[in-house]
Scaffold this motif. Sequence first.
Motif, PDB file in Angstrom:
ATOM      1  N   ALA A  49      -8.690  -4.270  24.029  1.00  0.00           N
ATOM      2  CA  ALA A  49      -8.074  -4.327  22.695  1.00  0.00           C
ATOM      3  C   ALA A  49      -7.009  -3.242  22.609  1.00  0.00           C
ATOM      4  O   ALA A  49      -6.752  -2.529  23.572  1.00  0.00           O
ATOM      5  CB  ALA A  49      -9.135  -4.154  21.613  1.00  0.00           C
ATOM      6  N   GLY A  50      -6.367  -3.131  21.442  1.00  0.00           N
ATOM      7  CA  GLY A  50      -5.292  -2.158  21.271  1.00  0.00           C
ATOM      8  C   GLY A  50      -3.953  -2.774  21.632  1.00  0.00           C
ATOM      9  O   GLY A  50      -3.856  -3.969  21.942  1.00  0.00           O
ATOM     10  N   ALA A  51      -2.913  -1.967  21.594  1.00  0.00           N
ATOM     11  CA  ALA A  51      -1.563  -2.449  21.866  1.00  0.00           C
ATOM     12  C   ALA A  51      -0.773  -1.326  22.509  1.00  0.00           C
ATOM     13  O   ALA A  51      -1.177  -0.158  22.454  1.00  0.00           O
ATOM     14  CB  ALA A  51      -0.891  -2.869  20.558  1.00  0.00           C
ATOM     15  N   TYR A  52       0.350  -1.714  23.123  1.00  0.00           N
ATOM     16  CA  TYR A  52       1.227  -0.709  23.720  1.00  0.00           C
ATOM     17  C   TYR A  52       2.645  -1.070  23.305  1.00  0.00           C
ATOM     18  O   TYR A  52       3.212  -2.052  23.800  1.00  0.00           O
ATOM     19  CB  TYR A  52       1.074  -0.720  25.240  1.00  0.00           C
ATOM     20  N   GLY A  53       3.208  -0.293  22.374  1.00  0.00           N
ATOM     21  CA  GLY A  53       4.545  -0.574  21.864  1.00  0.00           C
ATOM     22  C   GLY A  53       4.621  -2.000  21.343  1.00  0.00           C
ATOM     23  O   GLY A  53       3.778  -2.417  20.534  1.00  0.00           O
ATOM     24  N   PRO A  54       5.576  -2.781  21.848  1.00  0.00           N
ATOM     25  CA  PRO A  54       5.756  -4.132  21.304  1.00  0.00           C
ATOM     26  C   PRO A  54       4.767  -5.154  21.862  1.00  0.00           C
ATOM     27  O   PRO A  54       4.852  -6.335  21.509  1.00  0.00           O
ATOM     28  CB  PRO A  54       7.183  -4.486  21.742  1.00  0.00           C
ATOM     29  N   CYS A  55       3.861  -4.736  22.753  1.00  0.00           N
ATOM     30  CA  CYS A  55       2.921  -5.689  23.367  1.00  0.00           C
ATOM     31  C   CYS A  55       1.532  -5.525  22.771  1.00  0.00           C
ATOM     32  O   CYS A  55       0.929  -4.449  22.855  1.00  0.00           O
ATOM     33  CB  CYS A  55       2.841  -5.473  24.875  1.00  0.00           C
ATOM     34  N   GLY A  56       1.020  -6.607  22.201  1.00  0.00           N
ATOM     35  CA  GLY A  56      -0.328  -6.577  21.646  1.00  0.00           C
ATOM     36  C   GLY A  56      -0.892  -7.985  21.623  1.00  0.00           C
ATOM     37  O   GLY A  56      -0.279  -8.908  22.165  1.00  0.00           O
ATOM     38  N   GLU A  57      -2.047  -8.131  20.993  1.00  0.00           N
ATOM     39  CA  GLU A  57      -2.699  -9.451  20.959  1.00  0.00           C
ATOM     40  C   GLU A  57      -2.013 -10.345  19.935  1.00  0.00           C
ATOM     41  O   GLU A  57      -1.931  -9.996  18.751  1.00  0.00           O
ATOM     42  CB  GLU A  57      -4.177  -9.292  20.585  1.00  0.00           C
ATOM     43  N   ARG A  58      -1.508 -11.469  20.386  1.00  0.00           N
ATOM     44  CA  ARG A  58      -0.910 -12.470  19.477  1.00  0.00           C
ATOM     45  C   ARG A  58      -1.218 -13.853  20.021  1.00  0.00           C
ATOM     46  O   ARG A  58      -0.326 -14.596  20.398  1.00  0.00           O
ATOM     47  CB  ARG A  58       0.584 -12.216  19.304  1.00  0.00           C
ATOM     48  N   HIS A  59      -2.502 -14.149  20.085  1.00  0.00           N
ATOM     49  CA  HIS A  59      -2.926 -15.459  20.575  1.00  0.00           C
ATOM     50  C   HIS A  59      -2.659 -16.526  19.523  1.00  0.00           C
ATOM     51  O   HIS A  59      -2.787 -16.275  18.332  1.00  0.00           O
ATOM     52  CB  HIS A  59      -4.430 -15.413  20.905  1.00  0.00           C
ATOM     53  N   ARG A  60      -2.295 -17.710  20.006  1.00  0.00           N
ATOM     54  CA  ARG A  60      -2.002 -18.792  19.048  1.00  0.00           C
ATOM     55  C   ARG A  60      -3.260 -19.157  18.269  1.00  0.00           C
ATOM     56  O   ARG A  60      -3.223 -19.393  17.087  1.00  0.00           O
ATOM     57  CB  ARG A  60      -1.432 -20.013  19.777  1.00  0.00           C
ATOM     58  N   THR A  61      -4.388 -19.221  18.981  1.00  0.00           N
ATOM     59  CA  THR A  61      -5.665 -19.387  18.297  1.00  0.00           C
ATOM     60  C   THR A  61      -6.442 -18.108  18.545  1.00  0.00           C
ATOM     61  O   THR A  61      -6.828 -17.835  19.668  1.00  0.00           O
ATOM     62  CB  THR A  61      -6.446 -20.581  18.886  1.00  0.00           C
ATOM     63  N   GLU A  62      -6.611 -17.316  17.516  1.00  0.00           N
ATOM     64  CA  GLU A  62      -7.261 -16.019  17.720  1.00  0.00           C
ATOM     65  C   GLU A  62      -8.771 -16.160  17.607  1.00  0.00           C
ATOM     66  O   GLU A  62      -9.272 -16.745  16.656  1.00  0.00           O
ATOM     67  CB  GLU A  62      -6.751 -15.009  16.680  1.00  0.00           C
ATOM     68  N   THR A  63      -9.484 -15.650  18.613  1.00  0.00           N
ATOM     69  CA  THR A  63     -10.955 -15.699  18.574  1.00  0.00           C
ATOM     70  C   THR A  63     -11.543 -14.298  18.704  1.00  0.00           C
ATOM     71  O   THR A  63     -12.745 -14.124  18.583  1.00  0.00           O
ATOM     72  CB  THR A  63     -11.511 -16.551  19.741  1.00  0.00           C
ATOM     73  N   HIS A  64     -10.716 -13.294  18.991  1.00  0.00           N
ATOM     74  CA  HIS A  64     -11.255 -11.972  19.316  1.00  0.00           C
ATOM     75  C   HIS A  64     -11.529 -11.126  18.076  1.00  0.00           C
ATOM     76  O   HIS A  64     -10.807 -11.191  17.080  1.00  0.00           O
ATOM     77  CB  HIS A  64     -10.300 -11.238  20.269  1.00  0.00           C
ATOM     78  N   LEU A  65     -12.574 -10.332  18.209  1.00  0.00           N
ATOM     79  CA  LEU A  65     -13.101  -9.611  17.052  1.00  0.00           C
ATOM     80  C   LEU A  65     -12.081  -8.678  16.406  1.00  0.00           C
ATOM     81  O   LEU A  65     -11.901  -8.725  15.180  1.00  0.00           O
ATOM     82  CB  LEU A  65     -14.348  -8.812  17.485  1.00  0.00           C
ATOM     83  N   ILE A  66     -11.429  -7.822  17.182  1.00  0.00           N
ATOM     84  CA  ILE A  66     -10.584  -6.800  16.552  1.00  0.00           C
ATOM     85  C   ILE A  66      -9.373  -7.417  15.846  1.00  0.00           C
ATOM     86  O   ILE A  66      -9.148  -7.122  14.659  1.00  0.00           O
ATOM     87  CB  ILE A  66     -10.247  -5.669  17.552  1.00  0.00           C
ATOM     88  N   PRO A  67      -8.595  -8.302  16.487  1.00  0.00           N
ATOM     89  CA  PRO A  67      -7.468  -8.885  15.726  1.00  0.00           C
ATOM     90  C   PRO A  67      -7.908  -9.691  14.506  1.00  0.00           C
ATOM     91  O   PRO A  67      -7.230  -9.650  13.468  1.00  0.00           O
ATOM     92  CB  PRO A  67      -6.755  -9.779  16.742  1.00  0.00           C
ATOM     93  N   ILE A  68      -9.045 -10.370  14.592  1.00  0.00           N
ATOM     94  CA  ILE A  68      -9.514 -11.127  13.413  1.00  0.00           C
ATOM     95  C   ILE A  68      -9.895 -10.158  12.294  1.00  0.00           C
ATOM     96  O   ILE A  68      -9.546 -10.348  11.125  1.00  0.00           O
ATOM     97  CB  ILE A  68     -10.704 -12.045  13.789  1.00  0.00           C
ATOM     98  N   THR A  69     -10.579  -9.078  12.662  1.00  0.00           N
ATOM     99  CA  THR A  69     -10.999  -8.106  11.646  1.00  0.00           C
ATOM    100  C   THR A  69      -9.773  -7.445  11.004  1.00  0.00           C
ATOM    101  O   THR A  69      -9.744  -7.196   9.792  1.00  0.00           O
ATOM    102  CB  THR A  69     -11.939  -7.060  12.283  1.00  0.00           C
ATOM    103  N   LEU A  70      -8.731  -7.209  11.802  1.00  0.00           N
ATOM    104  CA  LEU A  70      -7.495  -6.641  11.240  1.00  0.00           C
ATOM    105  C   LEU A  70      -6.822  -7.637  10.296  1.00  0.00           C
ATOM    106  O   LEU A  70      -6.266  -7.238   9.264  1.00  0.00           O
ATOM    107  CB  LEU A  70      -6.536  -6.233  12.364  1.00  0.00           C
TER     108      LEU A  70
END
Length: 329
Positions: free
Chosen positions: A169-190
Amino acid sequence: MKVLVTGGAGYIGSVVTRVLIEDGHDVVVLDDLSTGHRDAVPAGVPFVHADIADAGDVLAREPFDGVLHFAAKSLVGESMNRPELYWATNVCGTRHLLDAMRRHSVPRLIFSSTAAVYGEGGPDGIGEDTPPRPTSPYGTSKLAVDLMISDECRAYPLGAVSLRYFNVAGAYGPCGERHRTETHLIPITLDVAAGRRPHLEIYGNDWPTPDGTCMRDYIHVLDLARAHVVALQHARPGHHAIYNLGNGRGFSVREVVAAVERVTGRRVPVTVAPRRPGDPAWLVADDSRARAELNWQPQADLDTIIADAWAFHQQRRHTDGLAGGGTTS
Ligand code: UDP
């Protein structure tokens, strides 16, 4: 080194690409953009829009020192319903890649493996010698590839390293989680914290864990990326090394929710939903082998991981106009 990154437009692949470039490596990215994003590949990096089965065309053009292989399907839930996709892409795709690497004498492979190969863990942490018992076709397919790579290294001078990620999880500058269908806990919670979803569904509160919700070991994507760069130097001809990458500490779903509330200063309403098929109760790494042999140490704790993911989430809200509801991409 001159390296090919398959899946370099995806979440982890794009962060690794960025770190490789910062480290002075010469990178070519191959991605079919089925889940990745063209704009996640740093400007100036040669990009090949192609299927993994066509990697041989790229390897034929010039000598490569190594391949970092991320291109894969990676959703536990989807793999339970569509196992054939996982065997085709993850196993058959990697088979094509290994054949092409052998044909063109590429000496090093870093493979994106997963803690899902182990199946159920426990509070003590899973070491690399734990007998693998995957609980999903995602885990089975990644285990099959690890076994295939071991055979390849025994028969040919390939030097390979499989990195078994725990929860990235987490991000680095302009790169982070942006799944078309999000299933992961941290991005969903955010998303919930940002008001883009009404609540988080917790998948089961009757697991054999301290608070009844699943325990996972979260690792920052940048810590993970740095391990890849080190692993590239460690690949030895005819040898397949396997390392777990985690923080060595488990957090429950409820603890992640509390951390998101703490870091963002927002409320995260939750509801309890049925267990998700394929989920193990515990997945916590014993990552002492990676620390000792790769001389690698994760730096980021859970709050830092969430803070960086939140900064990325907020940045995308502004750049992509994500203020409304809907999916993340
Ligand atoms: N989870 C959850 N609600 C969600 C998404 C995930 O309760 O909306 C749980 C999931 O059951 C697992 C943990 O959060 O126990 C981490 O799931 P994730 O999909 O992020 O990663 P995985 O462990 O499947 O690789």
